[in-house]
Design an enzyme around this catalytic site. Structure first.
Site, PDB file in Angstrom:
ATOM      1  N   GLY A  45       0.854  -1.188   0.000  1.00 45.76           N
ATOM      2  CA  GLY A  45       0.000   0.000   0.000  1.00 45.76           C
ATOM      3  C   GLY A  45       0.886   1.232   0.000  1.00 45.76           C
ATOM      4  O   GLY A  45       1.983   1.209   0.573  1.00 45.76           O
ATOM      5  N   GLN A  50       3.227   9.894   1.007  1.00 47.71           N
ATOM      6  CA  GLN A  50       4.485   9.152   1.159  1.00 47.71           C
ATOM      7  C   GLN A  50       5.456   9.387   0.007  1.00 47.71           C
ATOM      8  O   GLN A  50       6.614   8.975   0.076  1.00 47.71           O
ATOM      9  CB  GLN A  50       4.220   7.647   1.289  1.00 47.71           C
ATOM     10  CG  GLN A  50       3.502   7.293   2.568  1.00 47.71           C
ATOM     11  CD  GLN A  50       3.345   5.792   2.688  1.00 47.71           C
ATOM     12  OE1 GLN A  50       2.427   5.226   2.129  1.00 47.71           O
ATOM     13  NE2 GLN A  50       4.271   5.149   3.381  1.00 47.71           N
ATOM     14  N   CYS A  92       5.430   0.209   7.870  1.00 47.37           N
ATOM     15  CA  CYS A  92       5.109   1.307   6.955  1.00 47.37           C
ATOM     16  C   CYS A  92       6.360   1.639   6.159  1.00 47.37           C
ATOM     17  O   CYS A  92       7.454   1.713   6.737  1.00 47.37           O
ATOM     18  CB  CYS A  92       4.650   2.523   7.762  1.00 47.37           C
ATOM     19  SG  CYS A  92       4.276   3.954   6.733  1.00 47.37           S
ATOM     20  N   LEU A  93       6.202   1.845   4.853  1.00 50.85           N
ATOM     21  CA  LEU A  93       7.367   2.163   4.010  1.00 50.85           C
ATOM     22  C   LEU A  93       8.059   3.442   4.475  1.00 50.85           C
ATOM     23  O   LEU A  93       9.256   3.609   4.241  1.00 50.85           O
ATOM     24  CB  LEU A  93       6.941   2.320   2.547  1.00 50.85           C
ATOM     25  CG  LEU A  93       6.460   1.048   1.843  1.00 50.85           C
ATOM     26  CD1 LEU A  93       5.948   1.394   0.451  1.00 50.85           C
ATOM     27  CD2 LEU A  93       7.557   0.000   1.771  1.00 50.85           C
ATOM     28  N   HIS A 134      -4.878   1.722   7.300  1.00 50.97           N
ATOM     29  CA  HIS A 134      -3.520   2.288   7.337  1.00 50.97           C
ATOM     30  C   HIS A 134      -3.384   3.423   6.307  1.00 50.97           C
ATOM     31  O   HIS A 134      -2.866   4.498   6.621  1.00 50.97           O
ATOM     32  CB  HIS A 134      -2.505   1.159   7.077  1.00 50.97           C
ATOM     33  CG  HIS A 134      -1.072   1.570   7.109  1.00 50.97           C
ATOM     34  ND1 HIS A 134      -0.184   1.117   8.066  1.00 50.97           N
ATOM     35  CD2 HIS A 134      -0.344   2.378   6.291  1.00 50.97           C
ATOM     36  CE1 HIS A 134       1.008   1.645   7.835  1.00 50.97           C
ATOM     37  NE2 HIS A 134       0.946   2.403   6.767  1.00 50.97           N
ATOM     38  N   GLU A 135      -3.876   3.170   5.081  1.00 47.62           N
ATOM     39  CA  GLU A 135      -3.729   4.182   4.014  1.00 47.62           C
ATOM     40  C   GLU A 135      -4.655   5.372   4.257  1.00 47.62           C
ATOM     41  O   GLU A 135      -4.271   6.517   4.020  1.00 47.62           O
ATOM     42  CB  GLU A 135      -3.982   3.568   2.636  1.00 47.62           C
ATOM     43  CG  GLU A 135      -3.047   2.406   2.264  1.00 47.62           C
ATOM     44  CD  GLU A 135      -1.580   2.669   2.492  1.00 47.62           C
ATOM     45  OE1 GLU A 135      -1.125   3.834   2.358  1.00 47.62           O
ATOM     46  OE2 GLU A 135      -0.861   1.704   2.846  1.00 47.62           O
ATOM     47  N   HIS A 138      -3.053   7.567   6.693  1.00 50.39           N
ATOM     48  CA  HIS A 138      -2.014   8.388   6.059  1.00 50.39           C
ATOM     49  C   HIS A 138      -2.608   9.680   5.496  1.00 50.39           C
ATOM     50  O   HIS A 138      -2.019  10.754   5.630  1.00 50.39           O
ATOM     51  CB  HIS A 138      -1.363   7.638   4.888  1.00 50.39           C
ATOM     52  CG  HIS A 138      -0.128   6.858   5.255  1.00 50.39           C
ATOM     53  ND1 HIS A 138       0.975   7.450   5.828  1.00 50.39           N
ATOM     54  CD2 HIS A 138       0.193   5.549   5.093  1.00 50.39           C
ATOM     55  CE1 HIS A 138       1.914   6.528   6.021  1.00 50.39           C
ATOM     56  NE2 HIS A 138       1.466   5.357   5.588  1.00 50.39           N
TER      57      HIS A 138
HETATM   58 NI    NI Z   1       2.339   3.473   5.710  1.00 48.32          NI
END
Ligand code: NI
Length: 169
Positions: A45, A50, A92-93, A134-135, A138
């Site tokens: 995701g 991000q 998370c990236l 999660h997204e 964000h």
């Molecule tokens: Ni994330």
């Protein structure tokens, strides 16, 4: 085009993103680029903040390229229903190398627009529900660490500050 992933500490990750209002070729290109950037970073995701773009847009593929039909684009998403409870290790990236168990609803329904602006609803359970949450978080300027205990979160932030000092973040 592959965008670099913005890491924790950048203010773009902690402010609410702006709604998408124009559904044009640029948006389609951005979505393609986001999928490419997500796969390159080995994520399932990715939200636009991000990559430093404060827009309410996220791409998801929980099968990581195994099923082309699993690719999902969420534009201006909202969680309209949630139920149950499910705990799973989450990462998370934008916070690489860290993973922690996070408790979230087990099943959710998201309402969003597709890349052409058409509204749809989609339900997901467990991992897919988790990624929807999660997204969407964000896009509201919220990171998964906000769901951890203050103790765990502060410990993580201390470790990150050390990495920043060492030039390793
Ligand atoms: Ni994330």
């Amino acid at each position: 085009m592959i965008y670099p992933i913005v890491k924790f500490g950048d203010p773009v990750l902690e402010k609410p993103a702006e709604p998408v209002t124009v559904f044009d070729r640029d948006l389609k290109k951005l979505v393609e680029d986001m999928f490419e950037s997500m796969y390159e970073a080995r994520g399932i995701g990715l939200a636009a903040p991000q990559i430093g773009i404060s827009k309410r847009l996220a791409v998801i593929d929980i099968t990581f390229q195994e099923d082309a039909n699993a690719k999902l684009v969420l534009v201006n998403p909202e969680i309209i229903h949630s139920e149950g409870k499910h705990t799973q290790t989450e990462g998370c990236l934008s916070i690489p190398e860290f993973r922690e168990p996070v408790s979230r609803p087990r099943k959710v329904t998201v309402r969003a627009q597709d890349v052409n602006g058409h509204w749809f609803e989609k339900s997901g359970e467990e991992l897919l529900a988790r990624v929807f949450l999660h997204e969407t978080d964000h896009l509201n300027g919220k990171l998964y660490i906000s769901h951890l205990s203050a103790l765990k979160r502060d410990l993580m932030k201390r470790k990150i500050r050390k990495l920043v000092k060492a030039g390793e973040w």
